[in-house]
Motif scaffolding. Structure first.
Motif, mmCIF file in Angstrom:
data_model
loop_
_atom_site.group_PDB
_atom_site.id
_atom_site.type_symbol
_atom_site.label_atom_id
_atom_site.label_comp_id
_atom_site.label_asym_id
_atom_site.label_seq_id
_atom_site.Cartn_x
_atom_site.Cartn_y
_atom_site.Cartn_z
ATOM 1 N N GLU A 73 0.812 -1.226 0.000
ATOM 2 C CA GLU A 73 0.000 0.000 0.000
ATOM 3 C C GLU A 73 0.838 1.265 0.000
ATOM 4 O O GLU A 73 0.506 2.247 -0.671
ATOM 5 C CB GLU A 73 -0.939 0.021 1.202
ATOM 6 N N ASP A 89 -0.760 -4.807 3.238
ATOM 7 C CA ASP A 89 -1.257 -3.593 3.887
ATOM 8 C C ASP A 89 -0.614 -3.541 5.271
ATOM 9 O O ASP A 89 -0.997 -4.319 6.149
ATOM 10 C CB ASP A 89 -2.793 -3.612 3.991
ATOM 11 N N ILE A 91 -0.768 -1.430 7.729
ATOM 12 C CA ILE A 91 -1.787 -1.148 8.754
ATOM 13 C C ILE A 91 -3.117 -0.963 8.025
ATOM 14 O O ILE A 91 -3.318 0.051 7.341
ATOM 15 C CB ILE A 91 -1.487 0.115 9.586
ATOM 16 N N ASP A 92 -4.025 -1.922 8.168
ATOM 17 C CA ASP A 92 -5.386 -1.701 7.665
ATOM 18 C C ASP A 92 -6.218 -1.250 8.872
ATOM 19 O O ASP A 92 -6.227 -1.898 9.907
ATOM 20 C CB ASP A 92 -5.951 -2.978 7.055
ATOM 21 N N GLY A 93 -6.871 -0.096 8.692
ATOM 22 C CA GLY A 93 -7.530 0.542 9.838
ATOM 23 C C GLY A 93 -6.647 1.661 10.371
ATOM 24 O O GLY A 93 -6.512 1.870 11.564
ATOM 25 N N THR A 94 -6.047 2.388 9.430
ATOM 26 C CA THR A 94 -5.051 3.400 9.812
ATOM 27 C C THR A 94 -5.645 4.493 10.696
ATOM 28 O O THR A 94 -4.996 4.956 11.644
ATOM 29 C CB THR A 94 -4.448 4.045 8.549
ATOM 30 N N GLY A 169 -18.089 -0.097 5.257
ATOM 31 C CA GLY A 169 -17.110 0.967 5.497
ATOM 32 C C GLY A 169 -17.323 2.114 4.524
ATOM 33 O O GLY A 169 -18.113 2.001 3.584
ATOM 34 N N PHE A 170 -16.616 3.212 4.782
ATOM 35 C CA PHE A 170 -16.789 4.412 3.986
ATOM 36 C C PHE A 170 -15.431 4.949 3.546
ATOM 37 O O PHE A 170 -14.414 4.734 4.218
ATOM 38 C CB PHE A 170 -17.547 5.482 4.801
ATOM 39 N N TYR A 172 -12.605 7.901 1.857
ATOM 40 C CA TYR A 172 -11.948 9.089 2.415
ATOM 41 C C TYR A 172 -12.392 10.381 1.739
ATOM 42 O O TYR A 172 -12.017 11.467 2.164
ATOM 43 C CB TYR A 172 -10.436 8.940 2.270
ATOM 44 N N ARG A 196 -19.652 -0.589 11.482
ATOM 45 C CA ARG A 196 -18.616 0.084 10.720
ATOM 46 C C ARG A 196 -17.386 0.149 11.638
ATOM 47 O O ARG A 196 -17.259 1.029 12.475
ATOM 48 C CB ARG A 196 -19.080 1.494 10.336
ATOM 49 N N GLY A 198 -14.027 -0.009 10.590
ATOM 50 C CA GLY A 198 -12.914 0.795 10.076
ATOM 51 C C GLY A 198 -11.759 0.042 9.460
ATOM 52 O O GLY A 198 -10.745 0.634 9.100
ATOM 53 N N SER A 199 -11.894 -1.301 9.311
ATOM 54 C CA SER A 199 -10.837 -2.084 8.662
ATOM 55 C C SER A 199 -11.484 -3.204 7.855
ATOM 56 O O SER A 199 -12.075 -4.132 8.443
ATOM 57 C CB SER A 199 -9.890 -2.697 9.707
ATOM 58 N N ALA A 200 -11.369 -3.140 6.544
ATOM 59 C CA ALA A 200 -11.985 -4.174 5.681
ATOM 60 C C ALA A 200 -11.400 -5.546 5.992
ATOM 61 O O ALA A 200 -12.116 -6.540 6.065
ATOM 62 C CB ALA A 200 -11.757 -3.827 4.215
ATOM 63 N N GLU A 217 -18.766 -3.310 0.766
ATOM 64 C CA GLU A 217 -18.127 -1.991 0.725
ATOM 65 C C GLU A 217 -17.749 -1.662 -0.710
ATOM 66 O O GLU A 217 -17.327 -2.544 -1.461
ATOM 67 C CB GLU A 217 -16.894 -1.921 1.639
ATOM 68 N N ILE A 220 -12.849 -0.373 -1.644
ATOM 69 C CA ILE A 220 -11.639 -0.903 -0.999
ATOM 70 C C ILE A 220 -10.617 -1.306 -2.063
ATOM 71 O O ILE A 220 -10.939 -1.468 -3.249
ATOM 72 C CB ILE A 220 -11.945 -2.083 -0.046
ATOM 73 N N ASP A 224 -6.418 -4.161 0.883
ATOM 74 C CA ASP A 224 -7.422 -4.299 1.957
ATOM 75 C C ASP A 224 -8.010 -5.704 1.965
ATOM 76 O O ASP A 224 -8.250 -6.282 3.018
ATOM 77 C CB ASP A 224 -8.571 -3.295 1.749
#
Ligand code: LIP
Length: 282
Positions: A73, A89, A91-94, A169-170, A172, A196, A198-200, A217, A220, A224
């Protein structure tokens, strides 16, 4: 298909490195977190831990599997000489990591080219996702099942959509979030509830371990989903795109037990006649 012993070796490599990188980011978070840079918007952040974890993962993989490809990523990439490409990835859920919320993880997948499976034209054959805050290591390899901390895991059987707990999830950007808001409005009244987190990657691992019923979602990225999609499918879930001709991917990623995923897909495609009982085994 690769020999089982090769798949087991790839899975072990992914698991060991995911745990080492997860411990690194956990320890760094205890010392505080800051924003290093932003990407697609001011809320799409990168921290020093993202970079440090990705450097560690790539260094370990290059030492163990020097001719494999890399697609990470935060920018590391390399062409494969072996047919295997590691999708990473760090950090997924940064954003969760920045706010010290628990749902973040390291995702590492050994993938091969397969134009039929996912929208990016590749699929994992071995994978690991490690969530350091809860000390959960999810692993899988093709036709070897999926585990959480060494114990076999299975996705939940289908139940009526109206009783299904669905994660999403949503994105950015404001535009993407407004699209997602419209879609959520069509679904939220027809399911048990929405989560929700925050990490797929962590959402798909929760699905694989029977702690949510379904996931959808839009937006992604391959890093992810790469590892956690294999963990979910090896645990008995299916992944779908927007229709039978579209593989799961950035345009839409749906996962769950077959009937649940199909019912979600119909709702997402705007079929307002999806019976609330749909999703139950027939
Ligand atoms: C995250 C995804 C999550 C999505 C977030 C974000 P990141 O990835 O895993 O599903 O809803 O907006 O994109 O940016 O933390 O690696």
């Amino acid at each position: 298909m690769l020999p089982p012993e090769t798949l087991s070796s790839l899975r072990q490599i992914a698991a060991e490195i995911a745990c080492e990188a997860g411990t690194l980011i956990h320890d760094m978070r205890m010392a505080g977190a800051e924003v290093d840079a932003t990407k697609s918007s001011v809320t799409d952040i990168v921290t020093p831990a993202d970079h440090r974890a990705e450097e560690l993962i790539v260094e370990r993989l290059r030492a163990l599997r020097p001719d494999d490809g890399i697609f990470a990523e935060e920018g590391h990439s390399a062409e494969t000489q072996t047919g295997i490409t590691w999708v990473i990835d760090p950090i997924d859920g940064t954003v969760n990591y920045l706010y010290n919320l628990p749902s973040f993880c390291v995702s590492i997948a050994a993938t091969i080219e397969d134009p039929r499976s996912y929208a990016d034209g590749r699929r994992a054959v071995a994978a690991a996702v490690y969530a350091p805050r809860s000390d959960e290591l999810f692993e899988a390899a093709c036709e070897q099942g999926a585990t959480r901390n060494g114990q076999p895991i299975h996705a939940l059987p289908p139940k009526p959509l109206s009783q299904s707990l669905i994660a999403t999830g949503f994105g950015y950007t404001r535009e993407r979030r407004l699209e997602q808001h419209e879609l959520l409005g069509r679904i939220i009244g027809k399911v048990r509830d929405i989560r929700r987190l925050g990490s797929a990657a962590y959402d798909l691992c929760l699905l694989a371990s029977g702690r949510i019923d379904g996931y959808f979602e839009k937006g992604i990225q391959p890093w992810d989903w790469a590892a956690a999609a294999l963990i979910a499918t090896e645990a008995g879930a299916v992944t779908l795109g927007l229709d039978e001709h579209s593989p799961a991917g950035e345009k839409m990623f749906i996962a769950g037990a077959p009937q649940t995923a199909l019912a979600l897909q119909r709702l997402i495609r705007g079929d307002d006649n999806v019976p609330l009982s749909l999703g139950s085994a027939r």
